[in-house]
Design a protein around this motif. Structure first.
Motif, short mmCIF file in Angstrom:
data_model
loop_
_atom_site.label_atom_id
_atom_site.label_comp_id
_atom_site.label_asym_id
_atom_site.label_seq_id
_atom_site.Cartn_x
_atom_site.Cartn_y
_atom_site.Cartn_z
N ALA A 264 5.23 13.61 -0.51
CA ALA A 264 5.58 12.24 -0.88
C ALA A 264 5.37 11.29 0.29
O ALA A 264 4.88 10.16 0.13
N PHE A 265 5.71 11.75 1.50
CA PHE A 265 5.49 10.95 2.69
C PHE A 265 4.01 10.68 2.90
O PHE A 265 3.61 9.56 3.22
N LEU B 65 -0.52 7.01 3.04
CA LEU B 65 -1.88 6.68 2.65
C LEU B 65 -1.92 5.34 1.91
O LEU B 65 -2.79 4.50 2.16
N ALA B 66 -0.96 5.12 1.02
CA ALA B 66 -0.92 3.85 0.29
C ALA B 66 -0.72 2.68 1.24
O ALA B 66 -1.32 1.61 1.07
N PRO C 284 -4.26 -3.97 2.29
CA PRO C 284 -4.39 -4.98 3.34
C PRO C 284 -3.04 -5.64 3.63
O PRO C 284 -2.21 -5.81 2.75
N GLY C 285 -2.86 -6.01 4.87
CA GLY C 285 -1.62 -6.65 5.28
C GLY C 285 -1.70 -8.16 5.11
O GLY C 285 -2.70 -8.71 4.64
#
Length: 67
Positions: free
Chosen positions: A6-7, A12-13, A18-19
Motif C-alpha cells: 500500500a505504501f 508511486l501515485a 504534478p505538484g
C-alpha cells in the motif's frame, strides 16, 4: 495487500502526479504563451535556489537557542 505494498502504491501515485508548481507553470504557459511559461519556470527555479541557499546558511550557523 500488505502495508508495504500500500505504501508503494501511494508513493508511486505521489511521484507521478504534478505538484502545484507544475500546475502554475502550465497555467501560465497556457494563458500567456511559451514565453510566460518559461518565465514562470525560471521564477520557480530562482525561488527554489534562494530557499536552498538560505537553508544552507542557517545550517552553518547551527541551531537557534531556545528562549
Amino acid at each position: 495487500m500488505t502495508l508495504y505494498a500500500a505504501f508503494l502504491v501511494a508513493a508511486l501515485a505521489l511521484c507521478v502526479t504534478p505538484g502545484p508548481d507544475m500546475m502554475f507553470i502550465v497555467a501560465m504557459g497556457g494563458r500567456g504563451g511559451p514565453t510566460a511559461g518559461v518565465m514562470a519556470a525560471f521564477g520557480g527555479l530562482v525561488g527554489g535556489a534562494r530557499q536552498l541557499r538560505r537553508r544552507r546558511l542557517a545550517d552553518r550557523r547551527g541551531p537557534r537557542p531556545v528562549r
